[in-house]
Design a protein around this motif. Sequence first.
Motif, mmCIF file in Angstrom:
data_model
loop_
_atom_site.group_PDB
_atom_site.id
_atom_site.type_symbol
_atom_site.label_atom_id
_atom_site.label_comp_id
_atom_site.label_asym_id
_atom_site.label_seq_id
_atom_site.Cartn_x
_atom_site.Cartn_y
_atom_site.Cartn_z
ATOM 1 N N ALA A 196 1.036 -1.407 -0.086
ATOM 2 C CA ALA A 196 0.059 -0.201 -0.042
ATOM 3 C C ALA A 196 0.817 1.184 0.096
ATOM 4 O O ALA A 196 2.043 1.267 0.498
ATOM 5 C CB ALA A 196 -1.018 0.058 1.154
ATOM 6 N N GLN B 127 -6.463 -8.450 5.935
ATOM 7 C CA GLN B 127 -7.203 -7.134 6.683
ATOM 8 C C GLN B 127 -6.679 -5.656 6.139
ATOM 9 O O GLN B 127 -6.786 -4.969 6.970
ATOM 10 C CB GLN B 127 -6.907 -7.365 8.243
ATOM 11 N N HIS C 72 -7.622 -3.255 4.205
ATOM 12 C CA HIS C 72 -8.452 -2.136 4.102
ATOM 13 C C HIS C 72 -8.670 -2.104 5.783
ATOM 14 O O HIS C 72 -8.776 -0.747 6.061
ATOM 15 C CB HIS C 72 -9.914 -2.716 3.589
ATOM 16 N N THR C 73 -9.001 -2.691 6.740
ATOM 17 C CA THR C 73 -9.280 -2.506 7.998
ATOM 18 C C THR C 73 -8.013 -1.748 8.668
ATOM 19 O O THR C 73 -8.063 -0.828 9.323
ATOM 20 C CB THR C 73 -9.649 -3.732 8.934
ATOM 21 N N ARG D 5 -7.816 1.660 7.481
ATOM 22 C CA ARG D 5 -8.856 2.543 8.246
ATOM 23 C C ARG D 5 -8.293 2.820 9.654
ATOM 24 O O ARG D 5 -8.265 3.990 9.983
ATOM 25 C CB ARG D 5 -9.985 1.908 8.165
ATOM 26 N N ARG E 43 -3.894 2.829 -7.794
ATOM 27 C CA ARG E 43 -4.970 3.059 -6.863
ATOM 28 C C ARG E 43 -5.261 4.189 -5.760
ATOM 29 O O ARG E 43 -6.145 4.824 -5.630
ATOM 30 C CB ARG E 43 -5.109 1.550 -6.055
ATOM 31 N N GLN F 173 -9.925 8.661 1.177
ATOM 32 C CA GLN F 173 -10.555 7.630 0.387
ATOM 33 C C GLN F 173 -9.353 6.502 0.475
ATOM 34 O O GLN F 173 -7.901 6.721 0.454
ATOM 35 C CB GLN F 173 -10.700 8.065 -1.035
ATOM 36 N N ILE F 174 -9.899 5.258 0.572
ATOM 37 C CA ILE F 174 -8.642 3.924 0.475
ATOM 38 C C ILE F 174 -9.333 3.213 -0.664
ATOM 39 O O ILE F 174 -10.447 2.753 -0.680
ATOM 40 C CB ILE F 174 -8.585 3.232 1.737
ATOM 41 N N ARG F 175 -8.367 2.838 -1.654
ATOM 42 C CA ARG F 175 -8.916 2.032 -2.941
ATOM 43 C C ARG F 175 -7.917 0.874 -3.015
ATOM 44 O O ARG F 175 -6.775 1.022 -2.888
ATOM 45 C CB ARG F 175 -8.986 3.134 -3.976
ATOM 46 N N GLY F 176 -8.607 -0.256 -3.322
ATOM 47 C CA GLY F 176 -7.657 -1.443 -3.485
ATOM 48 C C GLY F 176 -8.410 -2.325 -4.496
ATOM 49 O O GLY F 176 -8.966 -1.608 -5.507
ATOM 50 N N ASN G 105 -12.118 -2.088 -5.143
ATOM 51 C CA ASN G 105 -12.917 -1.090 -5.396
ATOM 52 C C ASN G 105 -12.201 0.245 -5.910
ATOM 53 O O ASN G 105 -10.996 -0.184 -6.303
ATOM 54 C CB ASN G 105 -13.492 -0.435 -3.838
#
Length: 304
Positions: free
Chosen positions: A187, A246, A248-249, A252, A287, A298-301, A304
Amino acid sequence: MTAFSPAVDNEHVIDATTFDGVDDGWFRVMFDASTVPIGLADEDGLLRAANAAYCAMVGRSWPQIAGRSSREFTHPDDLDQHAAVEGLMAQARARGDDLRIEKRYVHPDGTVRWGWVSVSAVSGPGGRAWTMAVIHDTTERRLAEDRLLAAAVTDPLTGLLNRRGWLERLTELDAPSSRTDSPLVLAILDLDQFKAYNDSHGHPAGDQLLVEFATAASEVAGTGALFSRWGGEEFALALAGPRASQAHTVLRAMGAVVPDSQTFSAGFAALRATETVIGCFDRADARLYRAKRDGPGQIRGDDN
């Protein structure tokens, strides 16, 4: 060289009758007064004599090491080399050289000392094959090299890995021998509107924001994560194993610890079986670009 006899008391001396015309007393004085660590081992590899400098090198007094093998205070990672010394000496003799090896000694308190050790065959009592080790202490040089290497891959502001350090670690992960079935997610994070924050609060405040975020985000990411300052207000993250699923979590949770109510945008991608980690990181960067376009925070993976 004349034959050597083992020390017969607690003084770590060598009992030689003559040494190039110098009487035994002078030989003992020179041996003990030498600032160069010198140790003498018998045919079983057990220490029969060592001067004060040798004792200081290994962090033990003579009574503590007399009759013991230097294996007992050799660094665990150097034990295979220690076991191979006899064969290495034979190879050196065939070349007409003395054996020189670099090894580490571990003190009782865990302190590690580095040294270049010259190992020579000498004649012991009855012509038995003894060995003499002369050590050049390289600890300070090693520590200086380690500091330089660490500085080369460390961001001086945040203490995180810098871009070079992170890429080196990624290259290691990309080696065929390092590939496993464990998933890997990469990321890239970019603090939103950081220039505006610097303009309104000043550059010292901006630096403090980066430092505080680096510390807090590292704790959230956990010890198994590879977190670095990519450059400016950008940070790079690698998650492996269960934490990868995990991603995305985790991102966040990292977003929740950005100081002073600031936000970041992020993009992430999971490593595919047929791509390199650099290729994967390029997809994560694409992304991030999409996340920045969609607005702050915003978070894009991949999904999404």
